[in-house]
Design a protein around this motif. Sequence first.
Motif, PDB file in Angstrom:
ATOM      1  N   ILE A  78       4.046   6.081  -2.466  1.00 40.22           N
ATOM      2  CA  ILE A  78       2.910   6.416  -1.622  1.00 40.22           C
ATOM      3  C   ILE A  78       2.207   5.110  -1.273  1.00 40.22           C
ATOM      4  O   ILE A  78       2.009   4.251  -2.122  1.00 40.22           O
ATOM      5  N   GLN A  79       1.925   4.962  -0.002  1.00 40.19           N
ATOM      6  CA  GLN A  79       1.342   3.725   0.461  1.00 40.19           C
ATOM      7  C   GLN A  79       0.030   4.051   1.157  1.00 40.19           C
ATOM      8  O   GLN A  79       0.008   4.821   2.104  1.00 40.19           O
ATOM      9  N   LEU A  80      -1.052   3.484   0.659  1.00 37.26           N
ATOM     10  CA  LEU A  80      -2.348   3.768   1.268  1.00 37.26           C
ATOM     11  C   LEU A  80      -2.796   2.549   2.067  1.00 37.26           C
ATOM     12  O   LEU A  80      -2.454   1.421   1.717  1.00 37.26           O
ATOM     13  N   PRO A  81      -3.566   2.784   3.122  1.00 34.25           N
ATOM     14  CA  PRO A  81      -4.012   1.649   3.942  1.00 34.25           C
ATOM     15  C   PRO A  81      -5.160   0.879   3.293  1.00 34.25           C
ATOM     16  O   PRO A  81      -6.049   0.416   3.983  1.00 34.25           O
ATOM     17  N   VAL A  82      -5.190   0.795   2.001  1.00 33.30           N
ATOM     18  CA  VAL A  82      -6.237   0.026   1.322  1.00 33.30           C
ATOM     19  C   VAL A  82      -5.579  -0.792   0.225  1.00 33.30           C
ATOM     20  O   VAL A  82      -4.387  -0.675  -0.012  1.00 33.30           O
ATOM     21  N   VAL A  89      -2.068  -1.011  -1.889  1.00 31.37           N
ATOM     22  CA  VAL A  89      -1.696   0.090  -2.772  1.00 31.37           C
ATOM     23  C   VAL A  89      -0.325   0.600  -2.384  1.00 31.37           C
ATOM     24  O   VAL A  89      -0.121   1.061  -1.262  1.00 31.37           O
TER      25      VAL A  89
END
Lengths: 551, 468
Positions: A78-82, A89
């Motif tokens: 899972i890749q978050l834009p933060v 992440v």
Amino acid sequence: MDYLIPITILLPLLSGLAIFLAGYQGRKLVPFGIAASLATLLLSVGVVYSTFNGAKADPNSLATVGSAIEFAPSWLRIQLPVSIANHPVRWQLQFGVDGIGALMVLLTGIVTAAVCIFSLQQIRDRLHQYIALILISESMLMGVFMSMDLVSFYLFFEAVLLPLILLINGWGNSKEALSASRKFLLFTLAGSVPMVIGFIGIALQSASITNPSTVDLEVLSAMANQQQTEAVAGGAELVSTLATNQQWILWLLLLGFGIKLAVLPLHTWLPSTYAVANPNTTALIASVVAKLGVFGIVRIVLPLTPIGLASEAQILFASLGAIAIVYGAFVALSQSDLRKVFAYSSISHMGFVTVGLMSLNTEGMSGAAIQMFNHGIITCAMFLLLGMLEQRRANLTFTMEDLGMAALYPRISVLLIFFTLAGAGLPGLNGFVGELLAMMGMTRVNAAITAIAVLGTVLGAWYGLRIVQRLMFGSDGHSKHKPLIEGQGDCASLELTTLAFMAIVCVYIGVRPAGPMKMIEPDIARLVKVTEPASKIMHPDVDTLAQTAAK
Amino acid sequence: MTPAIVLILGGSVLLAASMVLKGGPQRDVYGQRNAMGLLSIFLLILAGACGFFRELPADLGNGLFRFDDSALASERLALLGGFLLVLISWSTAPKNFLGEYYGCLIIMLGAIPVVGASNDLVSLFLGLELISIPTYIMLGICKNDNPGAEATIKYFLLSAFASSFFLMGLSYLYGVSGSTNLQLIHEALGFEGGKLTMLAIMLVLCGLAFRITAVPFHFYAPDVFEGTSLTMAGAMSYLPKVAGFVAMIRILGPDMSPSAMSAVVPVLLVCAGLTMVIGNFMASAQNNLRRLLAYSSVAHTGYLLLAITALLRDNAEPNVLFSYLAAYAAMTLGFFACLGEIEAAGGRTHLVGDLSGMFYRRPAASIGLTVCLISLIGLPLTAGFWAKFMVFMGASAAGMTDPMSIFMAVLMAFNAVIAAGYYWRVMSKLFEKSDANVPLRVFRPSLFLAYTICVVLTLVWFFVPAVM
């Protein structure tokens, strides 16, 4: 890489969705749904088998959580834009099964198959949708029991809610279903939304050690273990700092899991939900969904925040568990609504699990883990039987006269007596094993709590036998002459087979607990490495027996 | 700057076109609607293409506008909202004022990138006013009755009032720093500021709090939402919010001095807390669907303000806000589109109870509503989950040094539960059995397309949150 795991999660999900998407054609797919639930049961047996033969725990490893078989493809992230601590992440999701997880997977498989089979008789309206939703919830539950990282654990944990709400609402007692399902939703969310902050806290704290941050339970537990060992070596001050660091996370987590497992002041959603939902649905909720809380504590709280738990919450939760045992039993004794009796007895039984878990030593935690499985099987059977009885006698309560059903339904009554005795903890049946171990564990920590908890076994037998007496033998002799309603005789052979199978499981565990114990033993042994020292540091004067043994 | 120029110029052309549109009873309303809708879509695509093929210099410079990540993100948000709003407006725009309506809408959309890219107080204020002034016009033309007039007057007066606060704050900022350039102002804020700086920042925040409907400047929201048309309410819940938050990010730079920080952050925290609590409590008391949505929009402002406090302390990135706003656009505008379709098909959407049994009358729109509601609650399988997750993440990161922030995060979690209560009330109405069971059959492709896009985005963003 074991593809059994994704198949076990996806098979019920896809078959459930297929039935849903088929629309009106889905009515013809009921047998397919049953077959899917049976296939999932087979798969879960496969999971248990391969867990037995899977990777053995490395005794030198610091990690206190580990999986025997695992599934963690690198694309599953899972890749978050933060970013956390200047690293974007990018969390790897992990699925894996250990002994405790395998036990719960098996439980889910058995319970879902039983519920699906029983719904053939019990559910008259939109049966295909009912089975589809049961299958979807099964898939989510399997996901919880097999996830090995915080994110997927939380996602599945939360996603179970949606199908359950629909099940409670759509097939419940139509007058009260709406408010009960709302209560269920709000209570569960009130626990699980703050819980996500706790999860985030764990991930953020990990960033200061293993930058980039991680959500992998194995890594996190190794980290917690190491931190604790260092703190213990460093003296009291370090220990208390570590405890403070863990504490706010711990309380958030315990709030979430505590509501799910209906720990005492947070239990009010449980009786209202159980009383309103269809008994078939309740069988699934009581036996598996209510275990999510306990499972969460075993999987996340114990390995990741042991010191924080031991410092205050351990004794508090153990006491709450003991009180729940007695309180639940007394309320069960005073109810006339049968569903409520069963609901409060469930609260009482879950108290044993809490007590065992909070002992933080080998006996108690193995007892709790075994009891999770046992209680699941017993409650499921009890609620299924209740459903059958209610179908035969509308608005069944204790206050009704002429309830002697033993003469009318000999098979049902034998089964009911059997499962009541198993629940009451009769030696030789499975309830005994878990309760005994749980209380043995607690005695080593705090004998007073055990003393209260022991009352529960007496009371349990009391209300259990009261149910049997009033329902089965409370006749004034007239019921024998009542004509049987068409199609509502004694339980059918399919149902009998299902329940007999569950009874055999009860006897097997009661007579030979070594089988399941062997399965959970390595996991408990790993957990104890971190929990028992924590408990000892925080309560140096309580854990009397353990200390004499150590000397 | 090209996309903003394209949109503003194009909007002006549309406005001018309204002069030559044929009025009267013989006019071709459908033709005009389609022409206006297509033109607007064309303008949006043109603007998007200009933005896509633009090459930015390595050195962003220090002029009137500055194209950093925030500017680009606000541009994307404007285009996303623009597409959805144009689609929703297609069949709901007031037929007597088509040119004015679309012209104003496009100008508003063009103004958001202006705010997002501005690096100067003057251009920032220009952008914000470019959003406000068309809003007055649109409110006025969207509904021509007493509540509509009340909403317009209310919004106009209060907005002018807020703008004057904002301007006064800007003038003090100029006085403190000696420049209107935001970079220089940020430097000035970085020094130990006096009381004057704080006063300036507070005044600016007051002005912006009005745009984003933060407590105590939220009073107009329910009246305006109730008084105006559904589409306009959708636009009002999204566009001013984007502009206000982007402006906030622009003005409150990341490197404020500790003393400035210790003055601003508690104010924002308290404001965030009050906004979410009041918003949610008021929303749970509403039976009127519009007022409920207005208060729910207030509550979401509270969550976003919490993200701003994390942002100021360098514990979060602007992306948290932009992702939240994108998810918010999908779920709220999707919600309005579904309501619009029900209304267009002849159903009532005035009270929550009007939706009773809607699933059996209008299944597609009801499923759309359900997905949007689940996203608004913030449950998994929808983008709303990650949006809240990232706000929690920012607040918890800030909470590592400041327990107050953790407390606010937990407060927000409980607020999400209160919110779940009233969203659930709406959702359960959709599926309950009711007496009204006449199917609504009128089909509006544009509205259907709008909420389908919203639902798809909401679901896709859950699985691929990186592109949110």
